[in-house]
Scaffold this motif. Sequence first.
Motif, PDB file in Angstrom:
ATOM      1  N   MET A   1       0.852  -1.200   0.000  1.00 20.50           N
ATOM      2  CA  MET A   1       0.000   0.000   0.000  1.00 20.50           C
ATOM      3  C   MET A   1       0.879   1.239   0.000  1.00 20.50           C
ATOM      4  O   MET A   1       1.910   1.270   0.677  1.00 20.50           O
ATOM      5  N   PRO A   2       0.504   2.286  -0.739  1.00 18.92           N
ATOM      6  CA  PRO A   2       1.358   3.487  -0.796  1.00 18.92           C
ATOM      7  C   PRO A   2       1.394   4.213   0.541  1.00 18.92           C
ATOM      8  O   PRO A   2       0.389   4.285   1.256  1.00 18.92           O
ATOM      9  N   SER A   3       2.558   4.732   0.873  1.00 16.40           N
ATOM     10  CA  SER A   3       2.730   5.491   2.100  1.00 16.40           C
ATOM     11  C   SER A   3       3.726   6.608   1.843  1.00 16.40           C
ATOM     12  O   SER A   3       4.341   6.694   0.774  1.00 16.40           O
ATOM     13  N   LEU A   4       3.886   7.480   2.842  1.00 18.28           N
ATOM     14  CA  LEU A   4       4.761   8.642   2.742  1.00 18.28           C
ATOM     15  C   LEU A   4       5.586   8.735   4.017  1.00 18.28           C
ATOM     16  O   LEU A   4       5.119   8.367   5.103  1.00 18.28           O
ATOM     17  N   LEU A   5       6.805   9.245   3.882  1.00 12.91           N
ATOM     18  CA  LEU A   5       7.667   9.433   5.044  1.00 12.91           C
ATOM     19  C   LEU A   5       7.866  10.921   5.295  1.00 12.91           C
ATOM     20  O   LEU A   5       8.332  11.655   4.420  1.00 12.91           O
ATOM     21  N   GLY A   6       7.499  11.357   6.506  1.00  9.25           N
ATOM     22  CA  GLY A   6       7.764  12.720   6.952  1.00  9.25           C
ATOM     23  C   GLY A   6       8.788  12.693   8.064  1.00  9.25           C
ATOM     24  O   GLY A   6       8.652  11.935   9.025  1.00  9.25           O
ATOM     25  N   ILE A   7       9.839  13.486   7.916  1.00 14.55           N
ATOM     26  CA  ILE A   7      10.882  13.595   8.938  1.00 14.55           C
ATOM     27  C   ILE A   7      10.684  14.912   9.663  1.00 14.55           C
ATOM     28  O   ILE A   7      10.513  15.961   9.028  1.00 14.55           O
ATOM     29  N   ASP A   8      10.688  14.863  10.976  1.00 16.84           N
ATOM     30  CA  ASP A   8      10.513  16.067  11.803  1.00 16.84           C
ATOM     31  C   ASP A   8      11.649  16.112  12.808  1.00 16.84           C
ATOM     32  O   ASP A   8      11.679  15.334  13.753  1.00 16.84           O
ATOM     33  N   SER A   9      12.581  17.029  12.584  1.00 15.01           N
ATOM     34  CA  SER A   9      13.737  17.144  13.471  1.00 15.01           C
ATOM     35  C   SER A   9      13.582  18.381  14.335  1.00 15.01           C
ATOM     36  O   SER A   9      13.720  19.510  13.861  1.00 15.01           O
ATOM     37  N   GLY A  10      13.276  18.165  15.602  1.00 13.16           N
ATOM     38  CA  GLY A  10      13.099  19.277  16.527  1.00 13.16           C
ATOM     39  C   GLY A  10      14.409  19.637  17.201  1.00 13.16           C
ATOM     40  O   GLY A  10      15.498  19.257  16.768  1.00 13.16           O
ATOM     41  N   LEU A  11      14.310  20.344  18.304  1.00  8.62           N
ATOM     42  CA  LEU A  11      15.507  20.843  18.972  1.00  8.62           C
ATOM     43  C   LEU A  11      16.180  19.797  19.852  1.00  8.62           C
ATOM     44  O   LEU A  11      17.360  19.928  20.170  1.00  8.62           O
ATOM     45  N   THR A  12      15.463  18.753  20.231  1.00  8.65           N
ATOM     46  CA  THR A  12      16.062  17.700  21.048  1.00  8.65           C
ATOM     47  C   THR A  12      15.808  16.308  20.487  1.00  8.65           C
ATOM     48  O   THR A  12      16.544  15.382  20.809  1.00  8.65           O
ATOM     49  N   VAL A  13      14.798  16.144  19.670  1.00 11.89           N
ATOM     50  CA  VAL A  13      14.419  14.832  19.142  1.00 11.89           C
ATOM     51  C   VAL A  13      14.235  14.927  17.638  1.00 11.89           C
ATOM     52  O   VAL A  13      13.655  15.888  17.132  1.00 11.89           O
ATOM     53  N   THR A  14      14.736  13.922  16.936  1.00 12.37           N
ATOM     54  CA  THR A  14      14.469  13.814  15.500  1.00 12.37           C
ATOM     55  C   THR A  14      13.574  12.602  15.287  1.00 12.37           C
ATOM     56  O   THR A  14      13.786  11.546  15.900  1.00 12.37           O
ATOM     57  N   LYS A  15      12.553  12.744  14.453  1.00 10.97           N
ATOM     58  CA  LYS A  15      11.534  11.701  14.295  1.00 10.97           C
ATOM     59  C   LYS A  15      11.370  11.334  12.828  1.00 10.97           C
ATOM     60  O   LYS A  15      11.507  12.172  11.936  1.00 10.97           O
ATOM     61  N   ALA A  16      11.041  10.079  12.601  1.00  8.55           N
ATOM     62  CA  ALA A  16      10.627   9.596  11.288  1.00  8.55           C
ATOM     63  C   ALA A  16       9.225   9.022  11.439  1.00  8.55           C
ATOM     64  O   ALA A  16       8.996   8.163  12.295  1.00  8.55           O
ATOM     65  N   VAL A  17       8.300   9.517  10.635  1.00  2.24           N
ATOM     66  CA  VAL A  17       6.902   9.082  10.731  1.00  2.24           C
ATOM     67  C   VAL A  17       6.443   8.620   9.360  1.00  2.24           C
ATOM     68  O   VAL A  17       6.541   9.363   8.380  1.00  2.24           O
ATOM     69  N   ILE A  18       5.959   7.386   9.289  1.00  4.33           N
ATOM     70  CA  ILE A  18       5.391   6.855   8.051  1.00  4.33           C
ATOM     71  C   ILE A  18       3.877   6.961   8.139  1.00  4.33           C
ATOM     72  O   ILE A  18       3.270   6.520   9.123  1.00  4.33           O
ATOM     73  N   PHE A  19       3.280   7.567   7.100  1.00  9.23           N
ATOM     74  CA  PHE A  19       1.835   7.801   7.073  1.00  9.23           C
ATOM     75  C   PHE A  19       1.196   7.050   5.905  1.00  9.23           C
ATOM     76  O   PHE A  19       1.782   6.948   4.822  1.00  9.23           O
ATOM     77  N   ASP A  20      -0.033   6.551   6.133  1.00 11.93           N
ATOM     78  CA  ASP A  20      -0.893   6.222   5.004  1.00 11.93           C
ATOM     79  C   ASP A  20      -1.251   7.529   4.302  1.00 11.93           C
ATOM     80  O   ASP A  20      -1.149   8.613   4.895  1.00 11.93           O
ATOM     81  N   ILE A  21      -1.703   7.428   3.061  1.00 13.30           N
ATOM     82  CA  ILE A  21      -1.949   8.668   2.314  1.00 13.30           C
ATOM     83  C   ILE A  21      -3.176   9.421   2.829  1.00 13.30           C
ATOM     84  O   ILE A  21      -3.395  10.568   2.440  1.00 13.30           O
ATOM     85  N   ASP A  22      -3.975   8.805   3.734  1.00 14.75           N
ATOM     86  CA  ASP A  22      -5.076   9.551   4.352  1.00 14.75           C
ATOM     87  C   ASP A  22      -4.637  10.276   5.621  1.00 14.75           C
ATOM     88  O   ASP A  22      -5.435  10.918   6.288  1.00 14.75           O
ATOM     89  N   GLY A  23      -3.341  10.173   5.963  1.00 13.86           N
ATOM     90  CA  GLY A  23      -2.813  10.877   7.120  1.00 13.86           C
ATOM     91  C   GLY A  23      -2.708  10.047   8.370  1.00 13.86           C
ATOM     92  O   GLY A  23      -2.261  10.543   9.409  1.00 13.86           O
ATOM     93  N   THR A  24      -3.089   8.777   8.322  1.00 15.66           N
ATOM     94  CA  THR A  24      -2.981   7.925   9.496  1.00 15.66           C
ATOM     95  C   THR A  24      -1.521   7.543   9.727  1.00 15.66           C
ATOM     96  O   THR A  24      -0.879   6.983   8.832  1.00 15.66           O
ATOM     97  N   PRO A  25      -0.979   7.822  10.909  1.00 15.98           N
ATOM     98  CA  PRO A  25       0.398   7.390  11.180  1.00 15.98           C
ATOM     99  C   PRO A  25       0.480   5.866  11.273  1.00 15.98           C
ATOM    100  O   PRO A  25      -0.306   5.238  11.986  1.00 15.98           O
TER     101      PRO A  25
END
Length: 511
Positions: A1-25
């Motif tokens: 199933m297609p998905s998307l990867l969003g990377i969010d690097s904050g000031l103390t934590v860096t995160k990788a989040v894979i989402f379904d295309i409807d926005g469900t993590p």
Amino acid sequence: MPSLLGIDSGLTVTKAVIFDIDGTPIAVARRRVTQLIPRPRFVERDMHELWTATAEAIREAIALSGRPANDIQAVAATAHGDGIYVLDQSEMPLGNGIVSLDSRAGDIVDQWMKNKVAEEAIELTGQVPHVSAPSALLAWMRDHEPERFKRIGHIMSCKDWLRFCLTGTVGTDRTEASTSFTNVRTQDYSEDALRLFGLQALVGTLPPAARSDEIVGRITADAARLTGLVEGTPVAAGLHDVTASALGAGGYADGVVAVIAGTYSINETLSSEPRVDRRWFCRNGIAPGVWNSMSISPASSANYEWFIEKLCAGDRARCDADGTSIHALLASEIDAAFERPSPVLFHPYLYGSPYGASASAAFFGLGGWHDRGDMLRAVLEGIAFNHRIHVDALRDGFAFTEARLAGGVSRNPAVVQMFADILAMPVTVTGTDEAAAWGAALCAGAGAGIYADPQSASTTKKQGENCMPNPIRSADYDKRYRLFLEIAETMKPLWPKIAGLAQESAADAAV
């Protein structure tokens, strides 16, 4: 199933989040990144450590998803805005990255305020320079580290460094490009801006700027080996975390103010024309002809996290050992405190403020009969009061009728109601805990052709609770807010004297 990867690097934590295309993590993985404080007001991070931590988080998220990596259709990153990450001419890191909590350039900004540079800057660039702006940090580097300054080959933001590590391409996006050196009206780089700050020598080091949803490279073989991503996966330019958070929270829209209670107090709204004011930054939106006006300060939920770390360490350790949440434990204390009268107020200025770098945090009205819940309530109200300072400023220039709230503190319904009462407007909580990463993923999805544009899909994930303000509580909070402001005005001439005590003590110790 297609998905998307969003990377969010904050000031103390860096995160990788894979989402379904409807926005469900589907999967979230986090890594802490060491915050380096070599001396007061210097806040840095090792760029190689950041990339290693991010790559590990991506690999873990793929494993946790239970899906093959080739399901991921595109990738984009967002990260803390402002600060500065520089490479030399051979594309190697030139020292540590400097993050947006850094305030070493305070004296330079103070001088710019006195000699009219700030007035010229707001007319040209749409914003008053501040201590963690690229303009101020590069000017500090020019004056204090001239050899490093001479070796600068490429100027980057945090997310641009991650993009470089993923793709090997140097560049930025329109939102990040506008942090210091663009003409607010043309939305393009301006050599006049560089000259204004005495940085004309850097004209060839500014990164090319793309749309946030433009595919700017593909996962390299090295990045694929480290992350587990498929070589050749498209990577979009990404965007400044302020804009990403608003987009992911469903607040990147006309008539809405996005309120992001993160490390920074972020409050922003859109317009189809540039509107310039000292109380907000007028920066580029995702698309040409759109401006994102943001009123911000480093004074939001980092104060709550500080309270937990410093004053609830024992309970936090027990919760970590039990696999429970410290926030759930404290929620009952906070709820009880909201139910009783309290005179306790808190200025949430541990890391900065709208009143300048010398402001500091403090409790007022605290008595020996108050408990931890009263203090937590005051911290949370102080955070919301500081957001209101910025929201009220934006109300003077823009029309909006509702707020979209995101950030960790918004998980507590009592806190959401408090924001609605303090802001005196309806507040809707975003339906995802990962608004910034979802904003980045939306740009990746638009670049890959899954969405027509990032905004068209931002509401695919249902919104959370909607809170209406209670008129009686709003009136009571307005009185508390006015006193909060009155105390701050009284403290203005005292804060520099308080800050000076540390300098005097250091000088005495050196004798």
